[in-house]
Design a protein around this motif. Sequence first.
Motif, short mmCIF file in Angstrom:
data_model
loop_
_atom_site.label_atom_id
_atom_site.label_comp_id
_atom_site.label_asym_id
_atom_site.label_seq_id
_atom_site.Cartn_x
_atom_site.Cartn_y
_atom_site.Cartn_z
N HIS A 145 0.89 -1.18 0.11
CA HIS A 145 0.04 0.05 0.03
C HIS A 145 0.79 1.20 0.05
O HIS A 145 0.83 2.25 -0.49
CB HIS A 145 -0.94 -0.15 1.40
CG HIS A 145 -1.77 1.14 1.46
ND1 HIS A 145 -2.88 1.52 0.69
CD2 HIS A 145 -1.48 2.19 2.43
CE1 HIS A 145 -3.25 2.90 1.20
NE2 HIS A 145 -2.45 3.12 2.10
N LEU A 146 2.10 1.17 0.84
CA LEU A 146 2.75 2.55 0.79
C LEU A 146 3.77 2.18 -0.58
O LEU A 146 4.75 3.25 -0.40
CB LEU A 146 3.66 2.08 2.25
CG LEU A 146 2.76 2.50 3.30
CD1 LEU A 146 3.52 2.36 4.60
CD2 LEU A 146 2.04 3.86 3.68
N GLY A 147 3.92 1.40 -0.93
CA GLY A 147 4.77 1.54 -2.25
C GLY A 147 5.99 1.01 -2.01
O GLY A 147 7.18 1.37 -2.36
N LEU A 148 6.18 0.22 -1.06
CA LEU A 148 7.54 -0.09 -0.68
C LEU A 148 7.85 -1.59 -0.74
O LEU A 148 8.81 -2.08 -0.20
CB LEU A 148 7.81 0.14 1.09
CG LEU A 148 7.63 1.49 1.61
CD1 LEU A 148 7.52 1.67 2.99
CD2 LEU A 148 8.90 2.49 0.90
N HIS A 149 7.31 -2.34 -1.61
CA HIS A 149 7.48 -3.59 -1.82
C HIS A 149 8.86 -3.95 -2.40
O HIS A 149 9.16 -5.28 -2.28
CB HIS A 149 6.33 -4.41 -2.56
CG HIS A 149 6.06 -3.47 -3.76
ND1 HIS A 149 5.18 -2.53 -3.59
CD2 HIS A 149 5.98 -3.86 -5.10
CE1 HIS A 149 4.98 -2.01 -4.86
NE2 HIS A 149 5.53 -2.67 -5.81
N HIS A 150 9.42 -3.04 -3.13
CA HIS A 150 10.71 -3.27 -3.74
C HIS A 150 11.95 -2.80 -2.75
O HIS A 150 13.08 -2.67 -3.01
CB HIS A 150 10.82 -2.51 -5.03
CG HIS A 150 9.86 -3.15 -5.92
ND1 HIS A 150 9.81 -4.47 -6.52
CD2 HIS A 150 9.04 -2.69 -6.77
CE1 HIS A 150 8.79 -4.66 -7.13
NE2 HIS A 150 8.19 -3.59 -7.42
N GLN A 151 11.38 -2.24 -1.74
CA GLN A 151 12.37 -1.95 -0.51
C GLN A 151 13.06 -2.57 0.26
O GLN A 151 11.73 -3.44 0.91
CB GLN A 151 11.59 -0.53 -0.04
CG GLN A 151 12.47 0.16 1.13
CD GLN A 151 13.56 1.22 0.56
OE1 GLN A 151 13.41 1.78 -0.28
NE2 GLN A 151 14.68 1.13 1.21
N ARG A 152 13.94 -2.72 0.87
CA ARG A 152 14.43 -3.55 1.88
C ARG A 152 14.09 -3.00 3.21
O ARG A 152 14.34 -1.82 3.34
CB ARG A 152 16.09 -3.60 1.81
CG ARG A 152 16.56 -4.49 0.58
CD ARG A 152 17.86 -4.84 0.75
NE ARG A 152 17.97 -6.16 1.48
CZ ARG A 152 17.58 -7.37 1.10
NH1 ARG A 152 17.09 -7.76 -0.02
NH2 ARG A 152 17.61 -8.53 1.92
N ILE A 153 13.51 -3.53 4.13
CA ILE A 153 12.80 -3.32 5.26
C ILE A 153 13.49 -3.73 6.78
O ILE A 153 13.90 -5.00 6.57
CB ILE A 153 11.44 -3.71 5.36
CG1 ILE A 153 10.61 -3.30 4.18
CG2 ILE A 153 10.67 -3.24 6.53
CD1 ILE A 153 10.22 -1.94 3.88
N ASN A 154 13.89 -2.91 7.45
CA ASN A 154 14.00 -3.50 8.95
C ASN A 154 13.02 -3.55 9.72
O ASN A 154 12.02 -2.63 9.72
CB ASN A 154 15.17 -2.28 9.48
CG ASN A 154 16.12 -1.73 8.69
OD1 ASN A 154 17.36 -2.77 8.69
ND2 ASN A 154 16.37 -0.84 7.72
N LEU A 155 12.77 -4.77 10.27
CA LEU A 155 11.59 -5.04 11.32
C LEU A 155 12.21 -4.97 12.83
O LEU A 155 13.24 -5.40 13.07
CB LEU A 155 11.28 -6.28 10.88
CG LEU A 155 10.41 -6.69 9.68
CD1 LEU A 155 10.12 -7.95 9.56
CD2 LEU A 155 9.27 -5.84 9.43
N LEU A 156 11.35 -4.09 13.47
CA LEU A 156 11.83 -4.05 14.85
C LEU A 156 10.48 -4.53 15.58
O LEU A 156 9.26 -3.90 15.34
CB LEU A 156 12.04 -2.48 15.45
CG LEU A 156 12.04 -2.17 16.84
CD1 LEU A 156 13.05 -3.01 17.59
CD2 LEU A 156 12.60 -0.68 16.97
#
Length: 347
Positions: A145-156
């Motif tokens: 939804h935020l257009g971040l599906h190609h971005q590497r994500i840090n999970l906390l």
Amino acid sequence: MGWTDIDGNEVIGTSYLTSCRMKEWWVQVGLLSVPLLAVYLHIPPPRLSPALLSWKASGAFFTYKHQSIFYRDSTGAVGSSDVVILLHGFPTSSYDWSKIWEGLTQRFHRVIALDFVGFGFSDKPRPHHYSIFEQASIVERLVRHLGLHHQRINLLSHDYGDTVAQELLHRYENNKTGSILINSLCLSNGGIFPETYYPRFIQKVLKDGGLLSPIITRLMNFFFFSRGLGAVFGPYTQPSQAEYWDMWTAVRTNDGNLVVDSILQYINQRKKHRDRWVGALMSTSVPLHLIYGPLDPVNPHPEFLQLYRKVLPMSTVSVLDDHISHYPQLEDPTGFLNAYLNFINSF
């Protein structure tokens, strides 16, 4: 004595009269209790405090399968492209991250948190089959939804959120369609291992209480909620009365107290899917870290930490001060933030 006839014979005994009076008294109490109970069960949720109003106003909603999901997305550090998504615990909400939010925005370009379905400002459908799998899918949908599906994500993550993160990691490691690209994972005080996880008594009653559980959830109030939650905070790091009310208000929003028993099935899900979720941690090459409050009665020291280090020797660990318990990001926000940023800056 009781009543007697003209010949002095006892007709009605004293005990009988006493019994009649007691029955009459209980009937009166019952008649009085019915409207009082009706009023109690229909007490509206508390009004949002200015802090919660501000938190909600700075967020937004997206739709997942007809469910309205609350999230907060802040743009932070200039010159950084890093994104962090925060996954909260049970029974609270994204507001758990409020004390470290500003600090995170100084390091990350995007700081994002959501209220899982059944929590906070998100919808709380009932009846509904709440599951860790669904919550993970909601996170994936939010990223898209935020257009971040190609971005590497840090999970906390924290507590319940740790298990959601484990499912997301499993999907990523197995290249599942729609999985998010995980850059790093930091866990904190969650029931990662069912064998070292000790849920509170009320949690066990609610998840396995059958027909009794819906009755208990309807009778739940601020006093019992704050007493129960306070037991997993350290004695010197207790929330203020205002903070307890904010937590309770978030639970009561959209009648969230009525779905607590359904959500608590995650405890059984952890046991059933232990190999899947612990296996994801064991096999990953993603940078992995744990921030741990050692006074935690739910994941107790040293039992939990010894198993964690044995099973996940590749993970780095930050153990906070001895008086920090199950909610480290609220009990020691500075220590928690520093530990997390040191991890993020180490790779």
